[in-house]
Enzyme design. Structure first.
Site, PDB file in Angstrom:
ATOM      1  N   ARG A 156       0.826  -1.215   0.000  1.00 47.53           N
ATOM      2  CA  ARG A 156       0.000   0.000   0.000  1.00 47.53           C
ATOM      3  C   ARG A 156       0.856   1.258   0.000  1.00 47.53           C
ATOM      4  O   ARG A 156       0.561   2.229  -0.685  1.00 47.53           O
ATOM      5  CB  ARG A 156      -0.925   0.006   1.222  1.00 47.53           C
ATOM      6  N   ILE A 157       1.955   1.251   0.775  1.00 46.95           N
ATOM      7  CA  ILE A 157       2.781   2.470   0.830  1.00 46.95           C
ATOM      8  C   ILE A 157       3.499   2.661  -0.507  1.00 46.95           C
ATOM      9  O   ILE A 157       3.591   3.778  -1.022  1.00 46.95           O
ATOM     10  CB  ILE A 157       3.761   2.425   2.021  1.00 46.95           C
ATOM     11  N   SER A 237      11.586   1.963   5.355  1.00 46.74           N
ATOM     12  CA  SER A 237      10.783   0.821   5.815  1.00 46.74           C
ATOM     13  C   SER A 237      11.416   0.173   7.036  1.00 46.74           C
ATOM     14  O   SER A 237      11.008   0.445   8.168  1.00 46.74           O
ATOM     15  CB  SER A 237      10.547  -0.186   4.689  1.00 46.74           C
ATOM     16  N   ARG A 238      12.468  -0.627   6.837  1.00 43.29           N
ATOM     17  CA  ARG A 238      13.189  -1.193   7.977  1.00 43.29           C
ATOM     18  C   ARG A 238      14.682  -1.277   7.638  1.00 43.29           C
ATOM     19  O   ARG A 238      15.049  -1.686   6.528  1.00 43.29           O
ATOM     20  CB  ARG A 238      12.679  -2.610   8.304  1.00 43.29           C
ATOM     21  N   ASP A 262      15.577   6.739   6.844  1.00 44.96           N
ATOM     22  CA  ASP A 262      14.783   6.982   8.058  1.00 44.96           C
ATOM     23  C   ASP A 262      14.917   5.805   9.030  1.00 44.96           C
ATOM     24  O   ASP A 262      14.471   5.898  10.167  1.00 44.96           O
ATOM     25  CB  ASP A 262      13.301   7.164   7.662  1.00 44.96           C
ATOM     26  N   GLU A 267      18.736   1.096  16.106  1.00 46.65           N
ATOM     27  CA  GLU A 267      18.170   2.420  16.406  1.00 46.65           C
ATOM     28  C   GLU A 267      18.093   2.600  17.908  1.00 46.65           C
ATOM     29  O   GLU A 267      17.767   1.640  18.614  1.00 46.65           O
ATOM     30  CB  GLU A 267      16.778   2.542  15.787  1.00 46.65           C
ATOM     31  N   HIS A 286      13.695   7.651  12.285  1.00 44.89           N
ATOM     32  CA  HIS A 286      12.526   6.754  12.179  1.00 44.89           C
ATOM     33  C   HIS A 286      11.223   7.522  12.455  1.00 44.89           C
ATOM     34  O   HIS A 286      10.517   7.233  13.416  1.00 44.89           O
ATOM     35  CB  HIS A 286      12.675   5.562  13.139  1.00 44.89           C
ATOM     36  N   ILE A 287      10.949   8.476  11.568  1.00 40.41           N
ATOM     37  CA  ILE A 287       9.765   9.330  11.764  1.00 40.41           C
ATOM     38  C   ILE A 287       8.746   9.146  10.645  1.00 40.41           C
ATOM     39  O   ILE A 287       7.912  10.023  10.406  1.00 40.41           O
ATOM     40  CB  ILE A 287      10.159  10.826  11.827  1.00 40.41           C
ATOM     41  N   GLY A 288       8.823   8.005   9.947  1.00 38.17           N
ATOM     42  CA  GLY A 288       7.926   7.788   8.800  1.00 38.17           C
ATOM     43  C   GLY A 288       6.479   8.142   9.096  1.00 38.17           C
ATOM     44  O   GLY A 288       5.817   8.826   8.321  1.00 38.17           O
TER      45      GLY A 288
HETATM   46  C1  DGY Z   1       5.518   1.490  11.543  1.00 39.51           C
HETATM   47  O1  DGY Z   1       4.370   1.784  11.884  1.00 39.51           O
HETATM   48  O2  DGY Z   1       5.880   0.325  11.362  1.00 39.51           O
HETATM   49  C2  DGY Z   1       6.458   2.620  11.324  1.00 39.51           C
HETATM   50  O3  DGY Z   1       7.728   2.188  10.971  1.00 39.51           O
HETATM   51  C3  DGY Z   1       6.543   3.446  12.559  1.00 39.51           C
HETATM   52  O4  DGY Z   1       7.114   2.686  13.565  1.00 39.51           O
END
Ligand code: DGY
Length: 323
Positions: A156-157, A237-238, A262, A267, A286-288
């Site tokens: 989706r993203i 993402s990760r 990000d 982390e 990590h502010i997605g």
């Molecule tokens: C998620 O929701 O998985 C984002 O990375 C925020 O943590």
């Protein structure tokens, strides 16, 4: 009797009140120092756990929480869940999909723009008093519009990133995904390509995959070697999908032009991490999903998931591996 739950983060008042209507809520004391051992203590008698998204749900934690029935994470990603253990113990895991897609996609576009046009680097340049007015080409970046974007992972993203890129920036978007998405391709004029083709042809490469055994360390030396020397690599993402040292080598040796990141292998990043010394990298912590509105929606959804799952309702967003 209301079910007993533990909430491991501060919540907006109305969300906390909603939880309190349906559950007996335990949470951190006002100035209490938070640490993993204390969480184990809090979990020993609860049936529900509102996880801020960072607490690892592993054997140790589950052993310490023998009554646990539902873990609700306030995140879309759930790589911090030991799925097999949850399955074996018949514990429900829920997450917060959909509501953060646009917010994460906005950040990805921001990282692309910032890296390509060197926005943060040049912000520092001015603030450090270096702008003399005769820089010439020294401040030039590269265009984002009309360039080629390759998206690894068309969930989706990925789709909302593609939408922004095609409709907003006239980019040519290709993607690689485990399965093809013909409808999305048609709707957004995307091209499905092999991973190698994507790596070799893209000006911008965005990885947007959940962290799984399959995606772990998916991008490393071999993949960076295939990218254009002018390519910009984006990860929101990760961190675990990329071999970080290989990314650092690629950046240091000019194998790629830059990166917008990000997420990271560990982390928070340590203050002496080599990425901090690179001017061709834009970093965010990590502010997605971190806008006020989206985090509020996530808190609300995670609370609802927890209550509904405890009530046995079917509309909680249970992670797909546990359905
Ligand atoms: C998620 O929701 O998985 C984002 O990375 C925020 O943590």
């Amino acid at each position: 009797m209301k079910p007993l739950i533990f909430v491991d983060r501060r919540l907006p008042l109305d969300v906390l009140q909603y939880l309190e209507e349906h559950c007996t809520v335990k949470t951190w004391g006002k100035d209490e120092e938070r640490n993993p051992e204390k969480i184990l203590h809090y979990l020993q008698d609860v049936v529900g756990f509102f996880n801020s998204g960072s607490v690892k749900i592993d054997n140790k934690l589950l052993d310490a929480a023998p009554n646990l029935k539902v873990v609700s994470t306030m995140s879309v990603g759930y790589n911090h869940f030991d799925i097999e253990q949850l399955k074996q113990r018949k514990i429900i895991g829920t997450h917060t999909p959909y509501i953060l897609d646009d917010t994460v996609a906005d950040l990805v576009m921001g990282l692309m723009l910032s890296t390509a046009r060197r926005i943060t680097e040049l912000d520092t340049y001015i603030k450090e008093g270096n702008w003399k007015g005769n820089e010439g080409k020294k401040l030039f970046g590269i265009d984002v519009h009309h360039r080629k974007l390759g998206i690894i992972g068309m969930g989706r993203i990925g789709e909302v990133i593609a939408k922004r890129a095609t409709l907003g920036f006239d980019m040519e978007v290709m993607y690689y995904n485990r399965s093809r998405k013909p409808e999305v391709e048609a709707q957004l004029s995307l091209t499905y390509v092999s991973m190698d083709h994507l790596l070799e042809q893209s000006d911008f490469i965005v990885i947007m995959l959940p962290l799984t055994d399959e995606s772990r360390n998916m991008i490393g030396k071999e993949q960076f070697a295939k990218m254009k020397n002018d390519a910009i690599f984006i990860n929101a993402s990760r961190g675990g999908t990329v071999i970080e040292q290989d990314l650092i080598d690629a950046l240091q040796h000019g194998q790629i032009r830059g990166a917008g990141l990000d997420v990271f292998a560990q982390e928070p990043l340590s203050s002496d991490h080599p990425l901090l010394a690179l001017s061709n990298v834009v970093l965010t912590p990590h502010i997605g999903s971190a806008t006020e509105a989206t985090r509020y929606d996530m808190a609300k959804l995670a609370a609802r998931n927890l209550v509904h799952a405890l009530q046995g309702k079917e509309d909680a967003h249970i992670i797909k591996e546990l359905l």
